[in-house]
Design a protein around this motif. Structure first.
Motif, mmCIF file in Angstrom:
data_model
loop_
_atom_site.group_PDB
_atom_site.id
_atom_site.type_symbol
_atom_site.label_atom_id
_atom_site.label_comp_id
_atom_site.label_asym_id
_atom_site.label_seq_id
_atom_site.Cartn_x
_atom_site.Cartn_y
_atom_site.Cartn_z
ATOM 1 N N ASN A 4 0.827 -1.210 0.000
ATOM 2 C CA ASN A 4 0.000 0.000 0.000
ATOM 3 C C ASN A 4 0.862 1.263 0.000
ATOM 4 O O ASN A 4 0.611 2.203 -0.761
ATOM 5 C CB ASN A 4 -0.921 0.000 1.213
ATOM 6 C CG ASN A 4 -1.911 1.149 1.181
ATOM 7 O OD1 ASN A 4 -2.532 1.405 0.158
ATOM 8 N ND2 ASN A 4 -2.049 1.857 2.301
ATOM 9 N N ASN A 5 1.895 1.251 0.848
ATOM 10 C CA ASN A 5 2.785 2.417 0.913
ATOM 11 C C ASN A 5 3.584 2.569 -0.373
ATOM 12 O O ASN A 5 3.857 3.689 -0.813
ATOM 13 C CB ASN A 5 3.732 2.287 2.111
ATOM 14 C CG ASN A 5 3.028 2.541 3.430
ATOM 15 O OD1 ASN A 5 1.978 3.179 3.471
ATOM 16 N ND2 ASN A 5 3.594 2.045 4.511
ATOM 17 N N LYS A 6 3.953 1.427 -0.966
ATOM 18 C CA LYS A 6 4.695 1.491 -2.222
ATOM 19 C C LYS A 6 3.854 2.126 -3.318
ATOM 20 O O LYS A 6 4.329 2.984 -4.065
ATOM 21 C CB LYS A 6 5.137 0.091 -2.655
ATOM 22 C CG LYS A 6 6.137 0.135 -3.821
ATOM 23 C CD LYS A 6 6.361 -1.226 -4.444
ATOM 24 C CE LYS A 6 5.283 -1.523 -5.459
ATOM 25 N NZ LYS A 6 5.579 -2.695 -6.305
ATOM 26 N N GLN A 7 2.574 1.728 -3.405
ATOM 27 C CA GLN A 7 1.698 2.287 -4.430
ATOM 28 C C GLN A 7 1.459 3.779 -4.214
ATOM 29 O O GLN A 7 1.365 4.552 -5.178
ATOM 30 C CB GLN A 7 0.363 1.528 -4.464
ATOM 31 C CG GLN A 7 0.479 0.108 -4.995
ATOM 32 C CD GLN A 7 1.153 0.054 -6.351
ATOM 33 O OE1 GLN A 7 0.846 0.828 -7.259
ATOM 34 N NE2 GLN A 7 2.114 -0.850 -6.492
ATOM 35 N N LYS A 8 1.371 4.175 -2.949
ATOM 36 C CA LYS A 8 1.239 5.601 -2.649
ATOM 37 C C LYS A 8 2.472 6.357 -3.105
ATOM 38 O O LYS A 8 2.381 7.467 -3.646
ATOM 39 C CB LYS A 8 1.011 5.813 -1.150
ATOM 40 C CG LYS A 8 -0.373 5.439 -0.660
ATOM 41 C CD LYS A 8 -0.508 5.723 0.833
ATOM 42 C CE LYS A 8 -1.907 5.367 1.339
ATOM 43 N NZ LYS A 8 -2.036 5.616 2.797
ATOM 44 N N ALA A 9 3.648 5.760 -2.882
ATOM 45 C CA ALA A 9 4.901 6.394 -3.297
ATOM 46 C C ALA A 9 4.971 6.497 -4.814
ATOM 47 O O ALA A 9 5.378 7.529 -5.361
ATOM 48 C CB ALA A 9 6.091 5.598 -2.757
ATOM 49 N N LEU A 11 2.453 6.656 -6.926
ATOM 50 C CA LEU A 11 1.497 7.678 -7.346
ATOM 51 C C LEU A 11 2.043 9.078 -7.098
ATOM 52 O O LEU A 11 1.960 9.955 -7.974
ATOM 53 C CB LEU A 11 0.177 7.490 -6.592
ATOM 54 C CG LEU A 11 -0.945 8.480 -6.917
ATOM 55 C CD1 LEU A 11 -1.343 8.383 -8.385
ATOM 56 C CD2 LEU A 11 -2.154 8.235 -6.026
ATOM 57 N N SER A 12 2.616 9.288 -5.920
ATOM 58 C CA SER A 12 3.145 10.602 -5.563
ATOM 59 C C SER A 12 4.292 11.015 -6.479
ATOM 60 O O SER A 12 4.326 12.141 -6.994
ATOM 61 C CB SER A 12 3.612 10.590 -4.105
ATOM 62 O OG SER A 12 4.214 11.818 -3.760
ATOM 63 N N GLU A 15 2.967 11.659 -10.140
ATOM 64 C CA GLU A 15 2.233 12.929 -10.281
ATOM 65 C C GLU A 15 3.179 14.119 -10.247
ATOM 66 O O GLU A 15 3.017 15.073 -11.008
ATOM 67 C CB GLU A 15 1.185 13.047 -9.177
ATOM 68 C CG GLU A 15 0.006 12.098 -9.345
ATOM 69 C CD GLU A 15 -1.013 12.226 -8.226
ATOM 70 O OE1 GLU A 15 -0.680 12.840 -7.184
ATOM 71 O OE2 GLU A 15 -2.145 11.718 -8.399
ATOM 72 N N TYR A 41 12.889 12.096 -2.988
ATOM 73 C CA TYR A 41 11.585 11.756 -2.409
ATOM 74 C C TYR A 41 11.697 10.838 -1.191
ATOM 75 O O TYR A 41 10.687 10.461 -0.615
ATOM 76 C CB TYR A 41 10.700 11.093 -3.476
ATOM 77 C CG TYR A 41 10.272 12.037 -4.560
ATOM 78 C CD1 TYR A 41 9.192 12.900 -4.387
ATOM 79 C CD2 TYR A 41 10.952 12.085 -5.769
ATOM 80 C CE1 TYR A 41 8.803 13.768 -5.393
ATOM 81 C CE2 TYR A 41 10.576 12.947 -6.778
ATOM 82 C CZ TYR A 41 9.498 13.788 -6.587
ATOM 83 O OH TYR A 41 9.124 14.657 -7.589
ATOM 84 N N PRO A 47 9.745 2.254 -6.463
ATOM 85 C CA PRO A 47 8.628 3.115 -6.881
ATOM 86 C C PRO A 47 9.032 4.143 -7.931
ATOM 87 O O PRO A 47 8.216 4.519 -8.780
ATOM 88 C CB PRO A 47 8.178 3.785 -5.577
ATOM 89 C CG PRO A 47 9.298 3.624 -4.632
ATOM 90 C CD PRO A 47 9.998 2.357 -5.014
#
Length: 223
Positions: A4-9, A11-12, A15, A41, A47
């Motif tokens: 979950n944290n990897k996918q957030k990273a 995406l961030s 973007e 980052y 990521p």
């Protein structure tokens, strides 16, 4: 790092890099170091690598066989091809829209065009998109509209300052007025011809100027 944290990273990072490419912070040809980005980052390279793959799919980044990533250069040929695609879709949208247009659609288009005549340079692009969007909305073709939106977001946004500096504003506004008049008269054939000319005459001119600009840049020696 959890999934979950990897996918957030991912995406961030995606973007943020996308935004910097679109606004010119990361210019065409710029190398994108996975190590430097990961350090910036405070994430691992995984990521970052996935983010660059996503951006490569959007034609914003080129990843070579060596794994080296750079911001893609917009070729005049690629720009012209996307304008041709835009013309094909938008002409069809207009053809479908005109029989369904009401008085309020014409009034909205005139209102936006009047705003374009007085707007600040930075307001031109969103207002111009809105003008065309209004003309096509009665067709009720959301998929086709999304393709047009995607073309604007991914490609025209990167050339925003270039297009603004080379735009023939008086001609564009005159052509908008003609488009509105033909739509109001339900002149489908005339309106479609006017729209295709509006898009492609500008495209040919901008492609030539883009080619000239890039040629000068290559011929200018680095300091």
């Amino acid at each position: 790092m959890s999934e979950n944290n990897k996918q957030k990273a991912v995406l961030s990072v995606t973007e943020d890099i996308r935004a910097k490419i679109l606004d010119g912070t990361y210019p065409e040809g710029m190398a994108l170091s996975q190590v430097d980005i990961a350090s910036s980052y405070q994430v691992s390279r995984t990521p970052v690598r996935e983010a660059l793959q996503i951006l490569a799919g959007e034609e914003l980044v080129e990843i070579r066989d060596t794994g080296r990533a750079t911001v893609t250069t917009i070729s005049p040929e690629s720009f012209l091809e996307k304008c041709e695609l835009r013309a094909l879709i938008e002409v069809k949208l207009l053809e479908l829209s005109i029989p369904l247009m009401g008085v309020e659609d014409i009034e909205k288009a005139r209102e936006i065009n009047e705003k374009l005549k007085k707007c600040a340079p930075e307001e031109w692009t969103p207002l111009n998109y809105r003008f065309h969007e209004i003309l096509y909305k009665p067709a009720n073709r959301p998929l086709m509209q999304n393709v047009i939106k995607d073309l604007h977001h991914r490609h025209y946004a990167r050339l925003k300052s270039f297009i603004l500096s080379h735009r023939n504003t008086p001609r564009s506004l005159r052509e908008h007025d003609e488009l509105i008049d033909r739509c109001e008269r339900q002149d489908i054939e005339g309106a479609c011809y006017a729209l295709e000319s509006h898009i492609m005459m500008s495209a040919y001119s901008l492609a030539e100027q883009l080619k000239s600009q890039q040629l000068k840049r290559r011929q200018t020696p680095s300091l």
